[in-house]
Design an enzyme around this catalytic site. Structure first.
Site: not given
Length: 246
Positions: A206, A210, A240
């Site tokens: 982070w 990200y 996903c």
């Protein structure tokens, strides 16, 4: 009365009476705090309970919230074998710190074996990505839910994270089990305040920009003007399939 109504919902979730029950429960859950939703779920939702975690950017949030009320709840992780080194270290850190009952599930074939058989699926367009996610995330999660005989599933999805999550309910029935999302309405500011108050860490990446962290080959830092969902799966997709195919 709640347990009887919930049993009826599981028996036939598409029945008008079941839909009415879910609507009412979601209205009630909307007025609760995240802690109250977790307490309600643990007290009222049937079957074995599990918490799923990808140990992402804000993974410590749900892990702490839920284990404060049920310390030994199984924490299910689907390990693709392609997580960042920092993710594996983060998993170890939080498992030790929170004394997690970590349950890890993987595809039967190792990453190397999959590459030998299929090539690098994530480089084969959206169809390849779908196959990769099915092999390494969806199928291992199905195995986890069946092996642990799960009746109720707690997860940390938030509406703010993406358009695909913006209309999710707090409580729904999926594949014959309940799914509860206690922090669904939380914003990033609330997450930050909770982590700060309880001295809990963000994922190490982070701090490198990200906003969403999965596998090494399908995650990248966010740049100015992008949304969180732009940084996953080359912008082709956000999910996903783990939370939508099960």
């Amino acid at each position: 009365m709640v347990s009887h109504a919930l049993t009826a919902v599981l028996t036939d979730p598409t029945a008008p009476s079941s839909q009415a029950t879910l609507t009412q429960l979601n209205q009630e859950l909307a007025g609760m705090t995240a802690q109250q939703r977790i307490g309600w779920g643990l007290a009222n939702l049937p079957g074995n309970h599990v918490l799923t975690s990808s140990f992402g950017v804000q993974g410590a949030l749900m892990l702490h919230l839920v284990t404060q009320q049920k310390a030994d709840i199984p924490v299910v992780l689907t390990d693709t074998g392609y997580l960042f080194t920092e993710t594996y270290q983060f998993i170890d850190e939080l498992t030790q710190r929170l004394d997690l009952n970590l349950q890890i599930f993987r595809a039967p074939q190792s990453p190397a074996w999959q590459e030998a058989r299929f090539g690098k699926l994530w480089e084969q367009g959206e169809e390849g990505l779908d196959q990769y996610n099915r092999l390494n995330k969806v199928e291992p999660m199905k195995q986890a839910l069946e092996q642990l005989q799960v009746g109720s599933w707690f997860a940390g999805l938030r509406r703010q994270q993406s358009q695909t999550r913006s209309e999710l309910p707090f409580l729904e029935v999926r594949s014959g089990r309940f799914k509860l999302l206690p922090v669904l309405d939380w914003h990033a500011k609330q997450v930050h305040e909770y982590l700060t108050e309880h001295e809990l860490p963000y994922h190490p990446l982070w701090h490198q920009g990200y906003a969403s962290i999965g596998d090494t080959h399908t995650s990248r830092p966010m740049v100015l003007g992008e949304s969180e969902e732009d940084t996953r799966f080359f912008g082709l997709k956000r999910e996903c399939g783990l939370h939508y195919e099960i």
